[in-house]
Design a protein around this motif. Structure first.
Motif, PDB file in Angstrom:
ATOM      1  N   GLU A   1       5.812  74.069  27.672  1.00 27.69           N
ATOM      2  CA  GLU A   1       5.897  75.449  28.162  1.00 27.69           C
ATOM      3  C   GLU A   1       6.859  75.610  29.338  1.00 27.69           C
ATOM      4  O   GLU A   1       7.111  76.733  29.768  1.00 27.69           O
ATOM      5  N   VAL A   2       7.356  74.484  29.834  1.00 29.70           N
ATOM      6  CA  VAL A   2       8.263  74.594  31.005  1.00 29.70           C
ATOM      7  C   VAL A   2       9.698  74.298  30.546  1.00 29.70           C
ATOM      8  O   VAL A   2      10.429  75.203  30.147  1.00 29.70           O
ATOM      9  N   CYS A   3      10.109  73.034  30.590  1.00 33.82           N
ATOM     10  CA  CYS A   3      11.529  72.754  30.327  1.00 33.82           C
ATOM     11  C   CYS A   3      11.925  72.926  28.869  1.00 33.82           C
ATOM     12  O   CYS A   3      13.053  73.329  28.571  1.00 33.82           O
ATOM     13  N   VAL A   4      11.003  72.635  27.942  1.00 38.10           N
ATOM     14  CA  VAL A   4      11.324  72.855  26.527  1.00 38.10           C
ATOM     15  C   VAL A   4      11.497  74.351  26.271  1.00 38.10           C
ATOM     16  O   VAL A   4      12.490  74.802  25.691  1.00 38.10           O
ATOM     17  N   HIS A   5      10.527  75.125  26.738  1.00 35.90           N
ATOM     18  CA  HIS A   5      10.574  76.569  26.489  1.00 35.90           C
ATOM     19  C   HIS A   5      11.793  77.203  27.136  1.00 35.90           C
ATOM     20  O   HIS A   5      12.494  78.023  26.525  1.00 35.90           O
ATOM     21  N   THR A   6      12.048  76.839  28.390  1.00 40.04           N
ATOM     22  CA  THR A   6      13.188  77.438  29.099  1.00 40.04           C
ATOM     23  C   THR A   6      14.484  77.115  28.363  1.00 40.04           C
ATOM     24  O   THR A   6      15.350  77.978  28.188  1.00 40.04           O
ATOM     25  N   THR A   7      14.602  75.875  27.909  1.00 36.77           N
ATOM     26  CA  THR A   7      15.819  75.466  27.193  1.00 36.77           C
ATOM     27  C   THR A   7      15.964  76.219  25.879  1.00 36.77           C
ATOM     28  O   THR A   7      17.063  76.670  25.524  1.00 36.77           O
ATOM     29  N   VAL A   8      14.878  76.376  25.146  1.00 35.46           N
ATOM     30  CA  VAL A   8      14.948  77.091  23.866  1.00 35.46           C
ATOM     31  C   VAL A   8      15.345  78.554  24.094  1.00 35.46           C
ATOM     32  O   VAL A   8      16.170  79.115  23.358  1.00 35.46           O
ATOM     33  N   ARG A   9      14.806  79.150  25.130  1.00 36.02           N
ATOM     34  CA  ARG A   9      15.186  80.546  25.418  1.00 36.02           C
ATOM     35  C   ARG A   9      16.666  80.642  25.766  1.00 36.02           C
ATOM     36  O   ARG A   9      17.370  81.540  25.291  1.00 36.02           O
ATOM     37  N   GLU A  10      17.124  79.713  26.598  1.00 34.62           N
ATOM     38  CA  GLU A  10      18.548  79.717  26.972  1.00 34.62           C
ATOM     39  C   GLU A  10      19.430  79.504  25.737  1.00 34.62           C
ATOM     40  O   GLU A  10      20.472  80.153  25.583  1.00 34.62           O
ATOM     41  N   ALA A  11      19.025  78.575  24.874  1.00 33.15           N
ATOM     42  CA  ALA A  11      19.823  78.259  23.682  1.00 33.15           C
ATOM     43  C   ALA A  11      19.849  79.444  22.723  1.00 33.15           C
ATOM     44  O   ALA A  11      20.896  79.791  22.155  1.00 33.15           O
ATOM     45  N   ASN A  12      18.693  80.071  22.538  1.00 32.43           N
ATOM     46  CA  ASN A  12      18.593  81.213  21.638  1.00 32.43           C
ATOM     47  C   ASN A  12      19.506  82.347  22.101  1.00 32.43           C
ATOM     48  O   ASN A  12      20.211  82.963  21.303  1.00 32.43           O
ATOM     49  N   ASP A  13      19.536  82.598  23.394  1.00 33.57           N
ATOM     50  CA  ASP A  13      20.407  83.659  23.909  1.00 33.57           C
ATOM     51  C   ASP A  13      21.878  83.326  23.717  1.00 33.57           C
ATOM     52  O   ASP A  13      22.720  84.220  23.693  1.00 33.57           O
ATOM     53  N   ARG A  14      22.184  82.052  23.604  1.00 27.68           N
ATOM     54  CA  ARG A  14      23.581  81.639  23.402  1.00 27.68           C
ATOM     55  C   ARG A  14      23.943  81.512  21.926  1.00 27.68           C
ATOM     56  O   ARG A  14      25.030  81.074  21.588  1.00 27.68           O
ATOM     57  N   GLY A  15      23.002  81.822  21.041  1.00 22.02           N
ATOM     58  CA  GLY A  15      23.306  81.834  19.612  1.00 22.02           C
ATOM     59  C   GLY A  15      23.027  80.531  18.893  1.00 22.02           C
ATOM     60  O   GLY A  15      23.368  80.396  17.714  1.00 22.02           O
ATOM     61  N   PHE A  16      22.411  79.573  19.553  1.00 18.43           N
ATOM     62  CA  PHE A  16      22.032  78.326  18.868  1.00 18.43           C
ATOM     63  C   PHE A  16      20.681  78.537  18.175  1.00 18.43           C
ATOM     64  O   PHE A  16      19.778  79.161  18.736  1.00 18.43           O
ATOM     65  N   GLU A  17      20.540  77.989  16.962  1.00 20.79           N
ATOM     66  CA  GLU A  17      19.270  78.071  16.245  1.00 20.79           C
ATOM     67  C   GLU A  17      18.464  76.828  16.573  1.00 20.79           C
ATOM     68  O   GLU A  17      18.964  75.700  16.426  1.00 20.79           O
ATOM     69  N   CYS A  18      17.229  77.012  17.010  1.00 20.03           N
ATOM     70  CA  CYS A  18      16.427  75.887  17.520  1.00 20.03           C
ATOM     71  C   CYS A  18      15.203  75.635  16.658  1.00 20.03           C
ATOM     72  O   CYS A  18      14.418  76.553  16.402  1.00 20.03           O
ATOM     73  N   LEU A  19      15.035  74.371  16.272  1.00 14.25           N
ATOM     74  CA  LEU A  19      13.785  73.909  15.662  1.00 14.25           C
ATOM     75  C   LEU A  19      13.074  73.055  16.707  1.00 14.25           C
ATOM     76  O   LEU A  19      13.607  72.032  17.154  1.00 14.25           O
ATOM     77  N   VAL A  20      11.876  73.470  17.091  1.00 19.13           N
ATOM     78  CA  VAL A  20      11.084  72.695  18.048  1.00 19.13           C
ATOM     79  C   VAL A  20      10.075  71.862  17.260  1.00 19.13           C
ATOM     80  O   VAL A  20       9.348  72.398  16.412  1.00 19.13           O
ATOM     81  N   LEU A  21      10.044  70.554  17.523  1.00 16.40           N
ATOM     82  CA  LEU A  21       9.105  69.668  16.819  1.00 16.40           C
ATOM     83  C   LEU A  21       7.817  69.576  17.623  1.00 16.40           C
ATOM     84  O   LEU A  21       7.787  68.977  18.712  1.00 16.40           O
ATOM     85  N   SER A  22       6.752  70.156  17.074  1.00 18.71           N
ATOM     86  CA  SER A  22       5.511  70.298  17.841  1.00 18.71           C
ATOM     87  C   SER A  22       4.944  68.959  18.303  1.00 18.71           C
ATOM     88  O   SER A  22       4.479  68.830  19.436  1.00 18.71           O
ATOM     89  N   ASP A  23       4.993  67.934  17.436  1.00 23.40           N
ATOM     90  CA  ASP A  23       4.394  66.646  17.801  1.00 23.40           C
ATOM     91  C   ASP A  23       5.317  65.802  18.669  1.00 23.40           C
ATOM     92  O   ASP A  23       4.894  64.751  19.163  1.00 23.40           O
TER      93      ASP A  23
END
Ligand code: C5J
Length: 222
Positions: free
Chosen positions: A157-179
């Protein structure tokens, strides 16, 4: 193209234009005596992500995919540590059994042995939670022609989430692996993942390492 079952629907990507991002799998977060435990957390909660992440690293290495390891931390003089961050994480820069907490060059700041980067893999030092803030990550990804990211690491919820939000805003498609992610707060982990894939994938996709490994064309390339 490769398709992985995920929420909210299949994640379709080309391994040649996809990077694996391994966020902050540092001793300071995963092992006793570092930043995480100084803040009063049970650091053992993060260790479940190590083994699946080892398997994902092995597969992405076999495929020759771009691999980025990040480390949260600061210069020894802490000139890049905002006073507001220090005020809420007063352990930063103090001595611990693993060296000065979250300071570059210290033993605790480095990545755990099980996930040690190999030569040729990018190790990106970042002063903030997001991997794009005050780093050259976007430049490197654009130069390498990367369009999609497989995102792993801690904390969800901290660095992973922040990075995914930043990447999404820049147009990168993100798959987060839950495990391959983890949190000191299991409920935050669950909700953080749901927030990513909710509303049609408002920040990205969420899947599992086993589904990714089953989909990757491992062994197909010599
Ligand atoms: C935290 C991180 N949790 N890597 N950092 O402070 O998520």
């Amino acid at each position: 193209m490769t398709a992985v079952p995920a929420e909210p629907g299949p994640f379709v990507f080309d391994p040649d234009t996809t990077a694996l991002v391994v966020i902050d799998m540092q001793r300071d977060f995963l092992e006793p005596g570092g930043f995480g435990s100084a803040l009063g957390n049970d650091v053992s909660l993060l260790s479940a992500a190590v083994e699946p992440l080892q398997r994902v690293l092995a597969a992405t290495r076999e495929l020759g995919m771009t691999i980025i390891h990040t480390r949260e931390g600061h210069r020894p003089d802490m000139a890049d540590c905002p006073p507001a961050k220090f005020a809420r994480g007063e352990f930063i820069g103090t001595d611990s059994p693993k060296g000065r907490i979250l300071i570059r060059g210290e033993y605790g700041h480095d990545i755990v042995d099980e996930l040690a980067p190999l030569p040729g893999e990018v190790v990106l030092d970042k002063p903030g939670k997001g991997s794009f803030y005050a780093t050259d990550l976007e430049l490197m990804l654009r130069n390498a022609g990367v369009k999609s990211l497989i995102v792993t690491g801690v904390t969800t919820e901290v660095c992973v989430h922040t990075t995914v939000r930043e990447a999404n805003d820049r147009g990168f498609e993100c798959l987060v692996l839950s495990d391959c992610c983890g949190s000191y707060f299991p409920e935050f982990h669950e909700v953080a993942l749901r927030m990513i894939s909710a509303q049609g994938g408002i920040f990205g996709w969420v899947g599992s390492s086993s589904d990714l490994l089953a989909a990757l064309p491992i062994g197909a390339r010599a």
